[in-house]
Design a protein around this motif. Sequence first.
Motif, PDB file in Angstrom:
ATOM      1  N   SER A 249     102.350  61.123   0.363  1.00 51.63           N
ATOM      2  CA  SER A 249     103.729  61.584   0.168  1.00 51.63           C
ATOM      3  C   SER A 249     103.810  63.031  -0.295  1.00 51.63           C
ATOM      4  O   SER A 249     104.756  63.745   0.041  1.00 51.63           O
ATOM      5  CB  SER A 249     104.434  60.676  -0.842  1.00 51.63           C
ATOM      6  OG  SER A 249     104.513  59.349  -0.346  1.00 51.63           O
ATOM      7  N   GLY A 264     105.347  68.533   0.143  1.00 55.37           N
ATOM      8  CA  GLY A 264     105.691  67.135   0.367  1.00 55.37           C
ATOM      9  C   GLY A 264     106.878  66.685  -0.459  1.00 55.37           C
ATOM     10  O   GLY A 264     107.679  67.485  -0.975  1.00 55.37           O
ATOM     11  N   MET A 265     107.006  65.365  -0.619  1.00 60.01           N
ATOM     12  CA  MET A 265     108.112  64.759  -1.348  1.00 60.01           C
ATOM     13  C   MET A 265     108.149  65.267  -2.788  1.00 60.01           C
ATOM     14  O   MET A 265     107.132  65.336  -3.471  1.00 60.01           O
ATOM     15  CB  MET A 265     107.944  63.235  -1.331  1.00 60.01           C
ATOM     16  CG  MET A 265     109.093  62.468  -1.958  1.00 60.01           C
ATOM     17  SD  MET A 265     108.783  60.674  -1.894  1.00 60.01           S
ATOM     18  CE  MET A 265     108.893  60.395  -0.119  1.00 60.01           C
ATOM     19  N   LEU A 310     108.327  60.107  -6.638  1.00 64.27           N
ATOM     20  CA  LEU A 310     106.886  59.857  -6.649  1.00 64.27           C
ATOM     21  C   LEU A 310     106.546  58.779  -7.669  1.00 64.27           C
ATOM     22  O   LEU A 310     107.026  58.816  -8.810  1.00 64.27           O
ATOM     23  CB  LEU A 310     106.118  61.143  -6.960  1.00 64.27           C
ATOM     24  CG  LEU A 310     106.359  62.302  -5.984  1.00 64.27           C
ATOM     25  CD1 LEU A 310     105.642  63.548  -6.444  1.00 64.27           C
ATOM     26  CD2 LEU A 310     105.904  61.894  -4.583  1.00 64.27           C
ATOM     27  N   GLU A 333     101.840  59.304  -3.985  1.00 68.53           N
ATOM     28  CA  GLU A 333     102.561  58.391  -3.116  1.00 68.53           C
ATOM     29  C   GLU A 333     103.919  58.082  -3.736  1.00 68.53           C
ATOM     30  O   GLU A 333     104.077  58.150  -4.966  1.00 68.53           O
ATOM     31  CB  GLU A 333     101.783  57.087  -2.898  1.00 68.53           C
ATOM     32  CG  GLU A 333     100.593  57.208  -1.960  1.00 68.53           C
ATOM     33  CD  GLU A 333     100.980  57.458  -0.505  1.00 68.53           C
ATOM     34  OE1 GLU A 333     102.168  57.722  -0.232  1.00 68.53           O
ATOM     35  OE2 GLU A 333     100.081  57.408   0.354  1.00 68.53           O
ATOM     36  N   SER A 334     104.875  57.767  -2.879  1.00 61.97           N
ATOM     37  CA  SER A 334     106.218  57.473  -3.378  1.00 61.97           C
ATOM     38  C   SER A 334     106.253  56.109  -4.051  1.00 61.97           C
ATOM     39  O   SER A 334     105.316  55.314  -3.946  1.00 61.97           O
ATOM     40  CB  SER A 334     107.225  57.511  -2.233  1.00 61.97           C
ATOM     41  OG  SER A 334     107.045  56.380  -1.399  1.00 61.97           O
ATOM     42  N   ARG A 337     105.647  53.081  -1.722  1.00 62.11           N
ATOM     43  CA  ARG A 337     104.396  52.911  -0.980  1.00 62.11           C
ATOM     44  C   ARG A 337     103.239  52.676  -1.942  1.00 62.11           C
ATOM     45  O   ARG A 337     103.196  53.256  -3.028  1.00 62.11           O
ATOM     46  CB  ARG A 337     104.094  54.154  -0.133  1.00 62.11           C
ATOM     47  CG  ARG A 337     105.078  54.383   0.987  1.00 62.11           C
ATOM     48  CD  ARG A 337     104.829  55.714   1.684  1.00 62.11           C
ATOM     49  NE  ARG A 337     103.517  55.778   2.291  1.00 62.11           N
ATOM     50  CZ  ARG A 337     103.051  56.850   2.936  1.00 62.11           C
ATOM     51  NH1 ARG A 337     103.799  57.934   3.037  1.00 62.11           N
ATOM     52  NH2 ARG A 337     101.861  56.839   3.469  1.00 62.11           N
TER      53      ARG A 337
END
Length: 566
Positions: A249, A264-265, A310, A333-334, A337
């Motif tokens: 992510s 990214g996120m 996140l 990772e979010s 996920r």
Amino acid sequence: MPINDFTLLLALAQQMSVFLVVAYLLSKTPIFLPLTNLSPRLPNTVTIYLLFSAFCALGSYFGVLVGDAIANTRAIGAVLGGLFGGPTIGYMVGLTGGLHRYYMGGFTDLACAVSTTAEGLLGGLVHYYVRRRSHRSEDLFSPLLAFTVTLVAEAMQMGLILLIAKPYDQALELVKQIALPMLIANSCGAALFMMMIRDRRRIYDKYTSYSSTKALRLAQRMVGVFREGFNNKSAEKIAKVIYQEIGVSAVAITNTKEVLAFTGMGSDHHKAGMPISTGQTTLAIQENRVVFANGLEDQYQCSIRDNCPLGSALVVPIRGAENEVIGTVKLYESKRRLFLNINRALGEGIASVLTEQLTVSRYLQQKQLLTEAELKAAKAQISPHFLFNALNTISAVVRRDADASRSLIADLALFLRNNLKSNQQLNSVASELEHTMAYLHIEQVRFADRLEVDVDIHDDLMQQVLPSFSLQPLVENAIKHGTSKLLETGKLKIYSREHSGIQQIVVEDNAGLYQRPEAPSEEGLGMHIVDMRLRHEFGGEYCLKVESEPQQFTRMVISLPNKEQH
């Protein structure tokens, strides 16, 4: 087909189905790994022996009673044990399964013990033939092969029962009743089991290949990123490569104090230049270890914004030459996920690659600095000595020939101007020759008629490149340690030649006074640096070579690579 045969076949199929379910569950564990790689190592062979011996025993235990005998799926374990383990393991699996059946009793106990041992050995011999004779190990995972070998093994068992079991009439009646169901059930069961192993092997190979390809692509894209050092620019490149290749992510790169890059996120509030604020990153830096907050047992909480998307983070230290932490790689990772184990392994591998890249980058930078320092040292050594002689020569000429003195001053200015171009790594042969001729004009005046110079370099080589400051030190060495020692006229030649398809530039004197030094001395420093820089730029086969015949000649040879090779 008579009803009793159908009932027996159905019972054997039911038993076989239970075993296949157990096998499927075991295939999800590391126990099945030895079956996918056919490794001959002791731990693998022991695993194969224990696993298929257990299948043999369970096949006997859960068999269907037919009078005083047992219809069973024991043959699957014996045959597959031999196919996967080879003759020795196959024999041991068959013997173990056979002894177990023998101690269960019945009028076929001896016949079943012998036949089960023979079945395991048969599977092992097929393994040996396929691997040692046909060299096609992949064929061992063929369901058709497992079906055929088990079919032959079961037929052999029926023959041994008729041959060994007593009374014969009872044995014959038993074989008529169990032969067809056991042939079908065991052969199909072995084929289905092998199909399961083959599919598992393909998944494993595909997963391994995917992981290896991803890791290799990451390593290739990160080569040379630290040429300019570990800074915001290089960190941004690394973060983008990791983000694109792994698919997490978000990715961040930090030094020990601040974030160098983030992509990214969450990039709306995670910015480059912000100080490190999360406890996981601080802990990874202070304790020099990987810190993983999986979002379940170990919570990751953004220190900047409460509603940050996140939810998990992996923080891996980047280490310097002395194993000290100089920064971190952070994979996120979010909250929606899970953090995949493959990404965790890749994250740790990435940090190792970056550490190696930093080490290589620092080595190359130091090597470049050393080369430049030695080059400057050589110029500093040559210039004062030459300048002193040149000024004395000009002083002597200026009294009798003003035009000649002006020409000498122009040559000296050209020589010094070229000499000051210390940052220029490569130069054309034409420029090198111009620099050298400026030096030679002054030396010819200084030595008057005691120095003759002949230059003959092919026009095609004039635009070929050399490491700068390569030709003049060789010419100076030829004069200083060669022709200047002669009582007669010194002759200096600079020419090109072709040798074994390679173009060469040769500096030759007629003194022949060269003596090969054991180590670079002050007098040979210029030649040593020229040799070192040729090796560094073109490779070891293009080093400086010296040909010498005492009292006859000394030739210093520079080999030039083809233009398409450089």
